[in-house]
Scaffold this motif. Structure first.
Motif, PDB file in Angstrom:
ATOM      1  N   LEU A   1      48.418   2.735  -5.668  1.00  0.00           N
ATOM      2  CA  LEU A   1      48.572   3.549  -4.467  1.00  0.00           C
ATOM      3  C   LEU A   1      47.247   4.180  -4.069  1.00  0.00           C
ATOM      4  O   LEU A   1      46.520   4.696  -4.900  1.00  0.00           O
ATOM      5  CB  LEU A   1      49.608   4.657  -4.705  1.00  0.00           C
ATOM      6  N   HIS A   2      46.938   4.134  -2.802  1.00  0.00           N
ATOM      7  CA  HIS A   2      45.721   4.748  -2.280  1.00  0.00           C
ATOM      8  C   HIS A   2      46.057   5.471  -0.983  1.00  0.00           C
ATOM      9  O   HIS A   2      46.922   5.043  -0.221  1.00  0.00           O
ATOM     10  CB  HIS A   2      44.643   3.697  -1.994  1.00  0.00           C
ATOM     11  N   LEU A   3      45.351   6.564  -0.748  1.00  0.00           N
ATOM     12  CA  LEU A   3      45.527   7.261   0.521  1.00  0.00           C
ATOM     13  C   LEU A   3      44.943   6.417   1.642  1.00  0.00           C
ATOM     14  O   LEU A   3      43.854   5.870   1.517  1.00  0.00           O
ATOM     15  CB  LEU A   3      44.817   8.628   0.493  1.00  0.00           C
ATOM     16  N   GLN A   4      45.693   6.324   2.724  1.00  0.00           N
ATOM     17  CA  GLN A   4      45.185   5.600   3.876  1.00  0.00           C
ATOM     18  C   GLN A   4      44.157   6.455   4.608  1.00  0.00           C
ATOM     19  O   GLN A   4      44.242   7.680   4.611  1.00  0.00           O
ATOM     20  CB  GLN A   4      46.344   5.257   4.828  1.00  0.00           C
ATOM     21  N   PRO A   5      43.157   5.836   5.222  1.00  0.00           N
ATOM     22  CA  PRO A   5      42.160   6.609   5.957  1.00  0.00           C
ATOM     23  C   PRO A   5      42.808   7.454   7.046  1.00  0.00           C
ATOM     24  O   PRO A   5      43.793   7.044   7.655  1.00  0.00           O
ATOM     25  CB  PRO A   5      41.255   5.523   6.569  1.00  0.00           C
ATOM     26  N   LEU A   6      42.252   8.625   7.258  1.00  0.00           N
ATOM     27  CA  LEU A   6      42.763   9.498   8.301  1.00  0.00           C
ATOM     28  C   LEU A   6      42.332   8.961   9.660  1.00  0.00           C
ATOM     29  O   LEU A   6      41.148   8.764   9.909  1.00  0.00           O
ATOM     30  CB  LEU A   6      42.222  10.916   8.092  1.00  0.00           C
ATOM     31  N   ARG A   7      43.312   8.728  10.529  1.00  0.00           N
ATOM     32  CA  ARG A   7      43.021   8.099  11.812  1.00  0.00           C
ATOM     33  C   ARG A   7      42.977   9.096  12.963  1.00  0.00           C
ATOM     34  O   ARG A   7      42.729   8.704  14.088  1.00  0.00           O
ATOM     35  CB  ARG A   7      44.096   7.034  12.107  1.00  0.00           C
ATOM     36  N   SER A   8      43.244  10.359  12.696  1.00  0.00           N
ATOM     37  CA  SER A   8      43.291  11.351  13.757  1.00  0.00           C
ATOM     38  C   SER A   8      41.960  11.415  14.495  1.00  0.00           C
ATOM     39  O   SER A   8      40.885  11.464  13.884  1.00  0.00           O
ATOM     40  CB  SER A   8      43.629  12.720  13.171  1.00  0.00           C
ATOM     41  N   CYS A   9      42.044  11.436  15.810  1.00  0.00           N
ATOM     42  CA  CYS A   9      40.830  11.532  16.635  1.00  0.00           C
ATOM     43  C   CYS A   9      40.120  12.859  16.376  1.00  0.00           C
ATOM     44  O   CYS A   9      38.892  12.907  16.287  1.00  0.00           O
ATOM     45  CB  CYS A   9      41.216  11.401  18.105  1.00  0.00           C
ATOM     46  N   LEU A  10      40.895  13.927  16.244  1.00  0.00           N
ATOM     47  CA  LEU A  10      40.306  15.243  15.994  1.00  0.00           C
ATOM     48  C   LEU A  10      39.596  15.272  14.647  1.00  0.00           C
ATOM     49  O   LEU A  10      38.514  15.851  14.513  1.00  0.00           O
ATOM     50  CB  LEU A  10      41.395  16.316  16.049  1.00  0.00           C
ATOM     51  N   TYR A  11      40.202  14.629  13.652  1.00  0.00           N
ATOM     52  CA  TYR A  11      39.572  14.557  12.333  1.00  0.00           C
ATOM     53  C   TYR A  11      38.244  13.802  12.416  1.00  0.00           C
ATOM     54  O   TYR A  11      37.241  14.211  11.832  1.00  0.00           O
ATOM     55  CB  TYR A  11      40.509  13.865  11.341  1.00  0.00           C
ATOM     56  N   THR A  12      38.250  12.705  13.156  1.00  0.00           N
ATOM     57  CA  THR A  12      37.031  11.903  13.304  1.00  0.00           C
ATOM     58  C   THR A  12      35.930  12.702  13.989  1.00  0.00           C
ATOM     59  O   THR A  12      34.764  12.665  13.574  1.00  0.00           O
ATOM     60  CB  THR A  12      37.330  10.627  14.112  1.00  0.00           C
ATOM     61  N   ILE A  13      36.297  13.443  15.025  1.00  0.00           N
ATOM     62  CA  ILE A  13      35.311  14.262  15.744  1.00  0.00           C
ATOM     63  C   ILE A  13      34.750  15.341  14.823  1.00  0.00           C
ATOM     64  O   ILE A  13      33.533  15.574  14.778  1.00  0.00           O
ATOM     65  CB  ILE A  13      35.953  14.900  16.992  1.00  0.00           C
ATOM     66  N   THR A  14      35.640  15.993  14.068  1.00  0.00           N
ATOM     67  CA  THR A  14      35.203  17.051  13.149  1.00  0.00           C
ATOM     68  C   THR A  14      34.272  16.498  12.077  1.00  0.00           C
ATOM     69  O   THR A  14      33.248  17.105  11.746  1.00  0.00           O
ATOM     70  CB  THR A  14      36.423  17.718  12.482  1.00  0.00           C
ATOM     71  N   THR A  15      34.623  15.330  11.553  1.00  0.00           N
ATOM     72  CA  THR A  15      33.780  14.698  10.537  1.00  0.00           C
ATOM     73  C   THR A  15      32.415  14.325  11.111  1.00  0.00           C
ATOM     74  O   THR A  15      31.381  14.492  10.452  1.00  0.00           O
ATOM     75  CB  THR A  15      34.463  13.437   9.978  1.00  0.00           C
ATOM     76  N   THR A  16      32.414  13.834  12.336  1.00  0.00           N
ATOM     77  CA  THR A  16      31.151  13.468  12.985  1.00  0.00           C
ATOM     78  C   THR A  16      30.252  14.691  13.147  1.00  0.00           C
ATOM     79  O   THR A  16      29.045  14.635  12.874  1.00  0.00           O
ATOM     80  CB  THR A  16      31.424  12.837  14.361  1.00  0.00           C
ATOM     81  N   ILE A  17      30.848  15.805  13.570  1.00  0.00           N
ATOM     82  CA  ILE A  17      30.079  17.047  13.710  1.00  0.00           C
ATOM     83  C   ILE A  17      29.508  17.465  12.357  1.00  0.00           C
ATOM     84  O   ILE A  17      28.363  17.916  12.252  1.00  0.00           O
ATOM     85  CB  ILE A  17      30.957  18.165  14.298  1.00  0.00           C
ATOM     86  N   TYR A  18      30.304  17.299  11.318  1.00  0.00           N
ATOM     87  CA  TYR A  18      29.881  17.634   9.950  1.00  0.00           C
ATOM     88  C   TYR A  18      28.597  16.879   9.588  1.00  0.00           C
ATOM     89  O   TYR A  18      27.616  17.476   9.122  1.00  0.00           O
ATOM     90  CB  TYR A  18      31.021  17.277   9.000  1.00  0.00           C
ATOM     91  N   TYR A  19      28.596  15.572   9.825  1.00  0.00           N
ATOM     92  CA  TYR A  19      27.415  14.774   9.478  1.00  0.00           C
ATOM     93  C   TYR A  19      26.232  15.083  10.399  1.00  0.00           C
ATOM     94  O   TYR A  19      25.077  15.068   9.963  1.00  0.00           O
ATOM     95  CB  TYR A  19      27.748  13.282   9.524  1.00  0.00           C
ATOM     96  N   VAL A  20      26.527  15.360  11.661  1.00  0.00           N
ATOM     97  CA  VAL A  20      25.456  15.716  12.600  1.00  0.00           C
ATOM     98  C   VAL A  20      24.763  16.999  12.145  1.00  0.00           C
ATOM     99  O   VAL A  20      23.527  17.115  12.200  1.00  0.00           O
ATOM    100  CB  VAL A  20      26.016  15.881  14.029  1.00  0.00           C
ATOM    101  N   LEU A  21      25.545  17.961  11.657  1.00  0.00           N
ATOM    102  CA  LEU A  21      24.959  19.214  11.174  1.00  0.00           C
ATOM    103  C   LEU A  21      24.081  18.979   9.945  1.00  0.00           C
ATOM    104  O   LEU A  21      23.036  19.618   9.788  1.00  0.00           O
ATOM    105  CB  LEU A  21      26.065  20.224  10.849  1.00  0.00           C
ATOM    106  N   ILE A  22      24.499  18.070   9.077  1.00  0.00           N
ATOM    107  CA  ILE A  22      23.666  17.743   7.917  1.00  0.00           C
ATOM    108  C   ILE A  22      22.334  17.159   8.374  1.00  0.00           C
ATOM    109  O   ILE A  22      21.265  17.538   7.878  1.00  0.00           O
ATOM    110  CB  ILE A  22      24.401  16.763   6.978  1.00  0.00           C
ATOM    111  N   VAL A  23      22.387  16.247   9.339  1.00  0.00           N
ATOM    112  CA  VAL A  23      21.154  15.662   9.875  1.00  0.00           C
ATOM    113  C   VAL A  23      20.293  16.743  10.531  1.00  0.00           C
ATOM    114  O   VAL A  23      19.060  16.751  10.381  1.00  0.00           O
ATOM    115  CB  VAL A  23      21.480  14.539  10.886  1.00  0.00           C
ATOM    116  N   CYS A  24      20.939  17.670  11.231  1.00  0.00           N
ATOM    117  CA  CYS A  24      20.203  18.767  11.876  1.00  0.00           C
ATOM    118  C   CYS A  24      19.422  19.582  10.848  1.00  0.00           C
ATOM    119  O   CYS A  24      18.252  19.926  11.074  1.00  0.00           O
ATOM    120  CB  CYS A  24      21.164  19.680  12.631  1.00  0.00           C
TER     121      CYS A  24
END
Length: 224
Positions: free
Chosen positions: A64-87
């Motif tokens: 059993l494995h967790l399926q990837p989170l497909r929520s658009c809001l989750y994806t946007i939040t994750t993207t912001i997270y990585y953008v802040l790291i790059v910043c």
């Protein structure tokens, strides 16, 4: 030299910034500290996780494995997270380059890159696909440590004299702004880490319900 040409020496206190530690002490001792702690915790958590996985191994649920989170809001939040790291990588680079331009030693500031990369990698891999338990604790050390140390550094720079080094290629006012931005970004990354962590927990509970449900319940919950 780690702190060449700086008015303060390596000692923890400087007359102008007292009782705040000197910028040299911050850049050489405090900035790398969260990274050292993270590097010390990482192998410990790996060993603990390996032992726990062996002790709790269940062949019936191993597939059993967790399926990837497909929520658009989750994806946007994750993207912001990585953008802040790059910043923060870019902001740290800016501080290092500008300190070099005035021939000030950069201490151990490059250690900040290690922390940012470790934090981003652990998040991206979900603790290497869940094999490292409570990996979020390592990230918490990095993000909270980065925030706290940056705030301490800002206070020290302000006490040293916000108008210092005027006319140089890196006035204290500019460095104060740069470090303050990094403090805010570290805090933002930490908050997003907490939000995304709660999201994962809720997702895990939902998947756990599907995994333990009877066939009829499984279908009712949306399983296939």
């Amino acid at each position: 030299m780690l702190c060449s040409n700086r008015p303060d020496d390596f000692g923890p206190q400087f007359t102008l910034s007292s009782p705040i530690p000197t910028t040299c002490f911050v850049d050489v001792i405090l900035v790398p500290l969260p990274v050292w702690i993270a590097l010390a915790l990482l192998p410990i958590l790996i060993l603990v996780s390996l032992h726990s996985r062996k002790a709790n191994y269940n062949p019936s649920t191993a597939h059993l494995h967790l399926q990837p989170l497909r929520s658009c809001l989750y994806t946007i939040t994750t993207t912001i997270y990585y953008v802040l790291i790059v910043c923060n990588i870019l902001m740290q680079t800016l501080e290092i380059v500008r300190l070099s331009l005035i021939h000030f030693g950069i201490g151990l500031l490059p250690f900040a890159y290690v922390g940012l990369i470790i934090g981003g990698a652990l998040h991206w891999s979900n603790g290497v696909q869940g094999r490292i338990q409570i990996w979020q604790g390592i990230n918490a050390v990095i993000w909270l440590g980065g925030t706290t140390i940056s705030v301490v550094k800002v206070v020290g720079l302000v006490k040293e004299g916000i108008n210092g080094r005027k006319g140089s290629k890196y006035p204290i006012s500019d460095q104060t702004i740069d470090v303050a931005v990094m403090a805010g970004v570290y805090a933002g990354i930490g908050m997003l880490e907490a939000i995304l962590g709660l999201w994962r927990v809720n997702r895990g509970r939902s998947c756990g319900s599907l995994a333990t449900a009877s066939p009829v319940q499984h279908e009712a919950l949306g399983g296939k």
